[in-house]
Write a protein that holds these residues in place. Structure first.
Motif, PDB file in Angstrom:
ATOM      1  N   GLY A   1       0.814  -1.212   0.000  1.00 51.17           N
ATOM      2  CA  GLY A   1       0.000   0.000   0.000  1.00 51.17           C
ATOM      3  C   GLY A   1       0.843   1.254   0.000  1.00 51.17           C
ATOM      4  N   LEU A   2       1.922   1.244   0.789  1.00 50.25           N
ATOM      5  CA  LEU A   2       2.817   2.397   0.844  1.00 50.25           C
ATOM      6  C   LEU A   2       3.511   2.616  -0.498  1.00 50.25           C
ATOM      7  CD1 LEU A   2       4.100   4.596   2.656  1.00 50.25           C
ATOM      8  CD2 LEU A   2       5.918   2.944   3.173  1.00 50.25           C
ATOM      9  N   ARG A   3       3.903   1.522  -1.162  1.00 50.10           N
ATOM     10  CA  ARG A   3       4.531   1.630  -2.475  1.00 50.10           C
ATOM     11  C   ARG A   3       3.586   2.302  -3.466  1.00 50.10           C
ATOM     12  NH1 ARG A   3       9.099   2.418  -4.116  1.00 50.10           N
ATOM     13  NH2 ARG A   3       7.929   4.161  -4.964  1.00 50.10           N
ATOM     14  N   ALA A   4       2.319   1.918  -3.421  1.00 53.07           N
ATOM     15  CA  ALA A   4       1.339   2.525  -4.323  1.00 53.07           C
ATOM     16  C   ALA A   4       1.186   4.012  -4.016  1.00 53.07           C
ATOM     17  CB  ALA A   4       0.000   1.811  -4.194  1.00 53.07           C
ATOM     18  N   ARG A   5       1.179   4.358  -2.719  1.00 49.53           N
ATOM     19  CA  ARG A   5       1.031   5.767  -2.346  1.00 49.53           C
ATOM     20  C   ARG A   5       2.239   6.589  -2.795  1.00 49.53           C
ATOM     21  NH1 ARG A   5       2.395   8.041   3.306  1.00 49.53           N
ATOM     22  NH2 ARG A   5       1.495   6.121   4.125  1.00 49.53           N
ATOM     23  N   ILE A   6       3.441   6.058  -2.605  1.00 50.70           N
ATOM     24  CA  ILE A   6       4.642   6.779  -3.012  1.00 50.70           C
ATOM     25  C   ILE A   6       4.679   6.947  -4.526  1.00 50.70           C
ATOM     26  CG2 ILE A   6       7.168   6.685  -3.087  1.00 50.70           C
ATOM     27  CD1 ILE A   6       7.052   5.226  -0.388  1.00 50.70           C
ATOM     28  N   ASP A   7       4.296   5.900  -5.257  1.00 45.36           N
ATOM     29  CA  ASP A   7       4.256   6.007  -6.717  1.00 45.36           C
ATOM     30  C   ASP A   7       3.346   7.143  -7.159  1.00 45.36           C
ATOM     31  OD1 ASP A   7       5.932   3.838  -6.876  1.00 45.36           O
ATOM     32  OD2 ASP A   7       4.713   2.778  -8.347  1.00 45.36           O
ATOM     33  N   ALA A   8       2.197   7.249  -6.503  1.00 38.66           N
ATOM     34  CA  ALA A   8       1.223   8.271  -6.890  1.00 38.66           C
ATOM     35  C   ALA A   8       1.652   9.664  -6.445  1.00 38.66           C
ATOM     36  CB  ALA A   8      -0.144   7.929  -6.293  1.00 38.66           C
ATOM     37  N   ASP A   9       2.228   9.773  -5.253  1.00 41.67           N
ATOM     38  CA  ASP A   9       2.544  11.092  -4.689  1.00 41.67           C
ATOM     39  C   ASP A   9       3.916  11.615  -5.097  1.00 41.67           C
ATOM     40  OD1 ASP A   9       0.115  10.895  -3.454  1.00 41.67           O
ATOM     41  OD2 ASP A   9       0.909  10.519  -1.452  1.00 41.67           O
TER      42      ASP A   9
END
Length: 368
Positions: free
Chosen positions: A185-193
Motif C-alpha cells: 500500500g505504501l509503495r502505491a502511495r509513493i508512486d502516486a505522490d
C-alpha cells in the motif's frame, strides 16, 4: 492534374511517450466468507474502491486483513485473485493463483506491478512469485522467515532476484502478512505522490502500533540489528520521531547495479514505457528518418525524466557495429540506450571537528 495547392499531412518526427500506471497492486490470498459472485475463486477481480471491497469480502482469510492494511496507506487499483483454503497443499493453490496475474492486463486492462501474497508467502511460493514478477516487470514484496536477526539473514540468502524485496520482522499484528501488505500500500502511495524513483524506506506507515520483534536501531552506529539486516539486503522496521517506518532500500539482486529498489523499478518502467511508446514505429518503412525519430523519441523521454529528477542521466544512440547491412535489409535494427537511476542517500557521513578558531575575534566581539 491538380491546378492549385495540395496539402500532404505528414507524420514524421519524434513522438511523446505516455507514462505507465505503476501503482497497480496484484495480490493473491484467501477469503472463505467472500461471495462467489463478487470474488470468484481462481479468477482475476479488478478493484477500484478498496473500501467497497472490504465491506463485502468478509472477515476471514488473508485478503480482508491485507486489504485493510493497504487501505490504511492508499486506495490504489488492485487486481485480486482469491484462492481456496487448502490445508493439504496451500502452496500449490496459491501458486496457481499467482500465475493468473500474468493474464491480468489482457482481461482487465491493468498490469499489476506491486506484487505480494501477504500471509501466504512461504519460501516455495516466494520463489515461484519471483519468476512471475520478472515476466510482469513488477516488484514483489515478501516476508522474511525466522525468529531472530541471524535466522532472517540466513533465509535472505535463498533469493537473488532484482524484482523482489524481503521485509523482516512483522508489525505487531495478528496477521502474519501485515508488514508485506502495508509495504504494498505504501509503495502505491509513493508512486502516486512522489514517483517510482523513491524507495519505501523512511516514510511514515499508517495504522501501525508496534514491531513484533525488537530491532535495535541507531542513526550513527553500524552495530545494530537494523544495520546488520540492511547490510544483508533486508528491509526492516524501525521507530523514531515521526512514527514507524520501513528502513532499507535493497532488492534481493545478486547484480550490484540493481541493488536499490528505485533503480530496479526505474529499469522496469523505462523498458515498458519505451517499448509501448514506440509501437507507432513498428512495420513502418525503415528509413534514416524513421530511425532518427525513434532515437529522438527515446532521448526526449529520458530528458523529461532527468528534468523531473527521476533520472540522473541517460541517452539513446545507434551503433553501426551492431547493425550489419544484411540485418538492416532484413528489417532488423538495434539501438542502445543507457540510464543512471536515482540512488537513495543511504549513507551520509559527517566529519565533526573541535576547534578554537572561533575564539579568534573574541575581544573584538566584546568591544562591539
Amino acid at each position: 492534374m491538380l491546378h492549385g495547392i495540395k496539402t500532404n499531412f505528414l507524420t514524421d518526427g519524434a513522438r511523446s511517450i505516455a507514462s505507465l500506471s505503476t501503482a497497480v497492486i496484484g495480490i493473491v490470498g484467501t477469503a472463505p466468507d467472500a461471495p462467489d459472485a463478487a470474488f470468484p475463486l481462481g479468477a482475476r477481480v479488478l478493484i477500484t474502491d478498496v473500501g467497497k471491497a472490504l465491506a463485502t469480502i468478509g472477515k476471514t482469510g488473508t485478503l480482508p486483513q491485507a486489504l485493510a492494511a493497504i487501505a490504511d496507506q492508499a486506495s490504489p487499483v488492485i487486481v485480486l485473485v482469491r484462492v481456496a483454503v487448502d490445508a493439504q497443499d496451500q502452496d500449490t493453490v496459491t501458486m496457481a493463483g499467482i500465475d493468473l496475474l500474468l493474464g491480468a492486463e489482457m482481461e482487465t486492462g491493468q498490469r499489476p506491478r506491486i506484487l505480494g501474497a501477504p500471509g501466504l508467502d512461504t519460501q516455495t511460493v516466494t520463489a515461484h512469485f519471483a519468476g512471475v514478477a520478472k515476466k510482469l516487470r513488477g516488484f514483489l514484496y515478501f516476508a522474511g522467515q525466522g525468529a531472530s536477526v541471524a535466522e532472517a539473514i540466513t533465509y535472505r540468502a535463498n533469493f537473488g532476484e532484482r524484482e523482489m524485496m524481503m521485509i523482516w520482522p512483522n508489525w505487531s499484528a495478528s496477521f502474519a502478512g501485515d508488514a508485506v501488505a502495508r509495504a504494498m500500500g505504501l509503495r502505491a502511495r509513493i508512486d502516486a505522490d512522489t514517483g517510482w524513483h523513491k524507495t519505501i524506506s523512511n516514510v511514515p506507515v499508517t495504522g501501525v502500533t508496534g514491531i513484533a520483534v525488537d530491532v535495535t536501531f541507531d542513526f550513527g552506529s553500524e552495530d545494530t540489528d537494523a544495520a546488520l539486516l540492511n547490510a544483508a539486503g533486508i528491509t526492516t522496521l524501525v521507530r523514531f520521531a515521526g512514527g514507524y517506518r520501513y528502513w532499507g532500500n535493497r532488492t534481493c539482486s545478486s547484480e550490484p547495479l540493481y541493488a536499490f529498489e528505485s533503480v530496479a523499478r526505474t529499469s522496469q518502467v523505462l523498458a515498458d514505457e519505451i517499448a509501448q511508446g514506440l509501437a507507432w514505429a513498428s512495420d513502418k518503412p525503415m528509413t534514416i528518418h524513421l530511425v532518427k525519430d525513434v532515437i529522438e523519441t527515446i532521448n526526449a523521454r529520458i530528458r523529461t525524466y532527468v528534468t523531473q529528477g527521476r533520472l540522473i542521466g541517460g541517452a539513446c544512440w545507434y551503433d553501426p557495429a551492431l547493425n550489419a547491412e544484411a540485418d538492416l535489409a532484413a528489417g532488423k535494427a538495434v539501438l542502445d540506450y543507457d540510464f543512471t537511476g536515482v540512488a537513495p542517500l543511504e549513507g551520509l557521513e559527517l566529519n565533526q571537528r573541535v576547534t578554537a578558531r572561533y575564539y579568534a575575534d573574541f575581544a573584538s566581539q566584546l568591544a562591539s
